[in-house]
Design an enzyme around this catalytic site. Sequence first.
Site, PDB file in Angstrom:
ATOM      1  N   GLU A  66     -10.376  -2.612   4.723  1.00 56.82           N
ATOM      2  CA  GLU A  66      -9.035  -2.128   4.786  1.00 56.82           C
ATOM      3  C   GLU A  66      -9.192  -0.595   4.094  1.00 56.82           C
ATOM      4  O   GLU A  66      -9.716  -0.473   3.373  1.00 56.82           O
ATOM      5  CB  GLU A  66      -8.273  -2.978   4.088  1.00 56.82           C
ATOM      6  CG  GLU A  66      -8.026  -4.464   4.776  1.00 56.82           C
ATOM      7  CD  GLU A  66      -6.838  -5.233   4.195  1.00 56.82           C
ATOM      8  OE1 GLU A  66      -6.303  -6.102   4.975  1.00 56.82           O
ATOM      9  OE2 GLU A  66      -6.450  -5.400   3.047  1.00 56.82           O
ATOM     10  N   ASP A  72       0.706  -1.224   0.015  1.00 58.53           N
ATOM     11  CA  ASP A  72       0.189   0.205  -0.098  1.00 58.53           C
ATOM     12  C   ASP A  72       0.953   1.277   0.086  1.00 58.53           C
ATOM     13  O   ASP A  72       1.821   1.501   0.684  1.00 58.53           O
ATOM     14  CB  ASP A  72      -0.812   0.193   1.091  1.00 58.53           C
ATOM     15  CG  ASP A  72      -1.477  -1.396   1.807  1.00 58.53           C
ATOM     16  OD1 ASP A  72      -1.553  -2.188   0.801  1.00 58.53           O
ATOM     17  OD2 ASP A  72      -2.260  -1.274   2.918  1.00 58.53           O
TER      18      ASP A  72
HETATM   19  C1  FRU Z   1      -3.707  -3.725   3.001  1.00 56.97           C
HETATM   20  C2  FRU Z   1      -3.123  -4.189   4.009  1.00 56.97           C
HETATM   21  C3  FRU Z   1      -3.403  -3.005   5.240  1.00 56.97           C
HETATM   22  C4  FRU Z   1      -2.359  -3.251   6.303  1.00 56.97           C
HETATM   23  C5  FRU Z   1      -1.089  -3.508   5.152  1.00 56.97           C
HETATM   24  C6  FRU Z   1      -0.126  -4.452   5.762  1.00 56.97           C
HETATM   25  O1  FRU Z   1      -3.203  -4.194   1.762  1.00 56.97           O
HETATM   26  O2  FRU Z   1      -3.467  -5.538   4.495  1.00 56.97           O
HETATM   27  O3  FRU Z   1      -4.717  -3.262   5.842  1.00 56.97           O
HETATM   28  O4  FRU Z   1      -2.050  -2.216   6.936  1.00 56.97           O
HETATM   29  O5  FRU Z   1      -1.632  -4.136   3.893  1.00 56.97           O
HETATM   30  O6  FRU Z   1       1.019  -4.360   4.831  1.00 56.97           O
END
Ligand code: FRU
Length: 502
Positions: free
Chosen positions: A223, A40
């Site tokens: 998320e 992300d």
């Molecule tokens: C989304 C996620 C988020 C988390 C991050 C961990 O892709 O799963 O929810 O904070 O990636 O790398």
Amino acid sequence: MQIRPLFIAIFLLIIGSKSIAQKQYRPAIHFTPPAGWMNDPNGMIYLNGVYHLFYQHNPNASVWGPMHWGHATSKDLIHWKHKKIALYPDSLGTIFSGSAVLDKNNTSGLGVGNKVPLVAIYTQHSMEGEKAGRNDFQNQSISYSLNGGKSFDTYKANPIIKTPNLRDFRDPKVFWYEPTSRWIMSLAVGDHIEFYSSANLKEWKKESEVGGPTMGVHDGNWECPDLISLDVDGKKHWVLIVNVNPGAPAKGSGTQYFVGDFDGHYFKPYDRAAKWMDYGADNYAGVTWSNTGDQKILAGWMSNWLYAQVVPTEEWRSGLTIPRVLSLVQTGHSNNDFLLASKPIQQLEKITKEGIIGNNISLSTPYLIYKKQGLAASRLKLSLDTANSFEIILSNDLNERFIIGYNHNTAQFYIDRIKSGITNFHPDFAATHFAPRFVKSQSMDIDLIIDKASVELFADNGLTVMTDLFFSTKPYTKIEVRAADKKTNIKSLRFKRLRNIF
Ligand code: FRU
């Protein structure tokens, strides 16, 4: 024959072919980490003429692992400079997704003298806590920078929000809400979004929650939320962006959104059905840059949790989509009829070179747009008089092909990457993805951004968007358009090369 030189030759061959593959897929116009893993985008903020991009980063391997915040900066959202890692795991855990704000009025008291604090708000994930089967391993923390993001200090009293023993309690996205003079945080909590408010970024009060089984898609966890406001004819509407994994139209991870109202306490969606920001498989966890005023710019992680860790790049994995400017478009008369449009940032014009221009092209026979060296990177804009069925085909001399099409009978766009090249690393990769056309007009605009391993389709001025990766064995060298019913007419065609950003 001597054994040693043979070994060396084989070794060099293997290394050589790997690095050729690496080079072939390293994007020409998209951000990728120098090495290691990325997911992300995080903490995106515009500051003193510079766009900051932080991102989920494992510097030690090209698969997901202990998360850090990688860092890069850009003056134009196109050319990026790699910076040193901004946030490292500490005793509270690894650094998961989150956001960054400029605390202009020093509400946090973290500023010193006239140094305005840039405050990063993120989830700390304790891998030990998770392994031990505890429920309190995701908590929210802050760090602050007094030198415009060059380095960060960890706030001493972290975490600032402790989990109420919920295992999925993460991805804080914060903005300043003027009417109540409060910071507002959206937080992803399993199947819903919670809103918190704060006067100082340190003490937070839960305001409300929205979501649950009757709203949107829930095949997996919610998320990376983002709550933004956008004006339509002088009236402010709010868009709640909610990423979900899995459950997306193209399988795996994807981004849904809800249009509604926000009063500083509650978000009320006009409609509880999911709308999708991108119908391709490879745009996830997108959120917007903060501090960009009324203009809202979003970029996503250009991959999918289904196969992100096994795609055939090894030095690094994943990149960022082309940043997109968001707007709301009223498509009907009732309040429910808003769609979010995404358009590639204007700054792309800066790297646009000469190209091929054609007008009034009949597709009674297939039209070869270009055949020469690799297509990456380039941009194709088509404007069609009549939206009959057609296909744009990217191919190479191995007969590998990537097809972007429109089916007039079903009013659907599609991307077919079944025979696009290397697909055997995951059973879901070789697939056709579909997207609705939202407007009924006869004329249609198509904008395609083609890079070494990705295509981004923006149709009807960004109302339908599809982002898809591919891994052709050799670069695609040919692009043509054809129409099975032979009826489609191209009013104008612009095929332009884009300058490599590196
Ligand atoms: C989304 C996620 C988020 C988390 C991050 C961990 O892709 O799963 O929810 O904070 O990636 O790398």
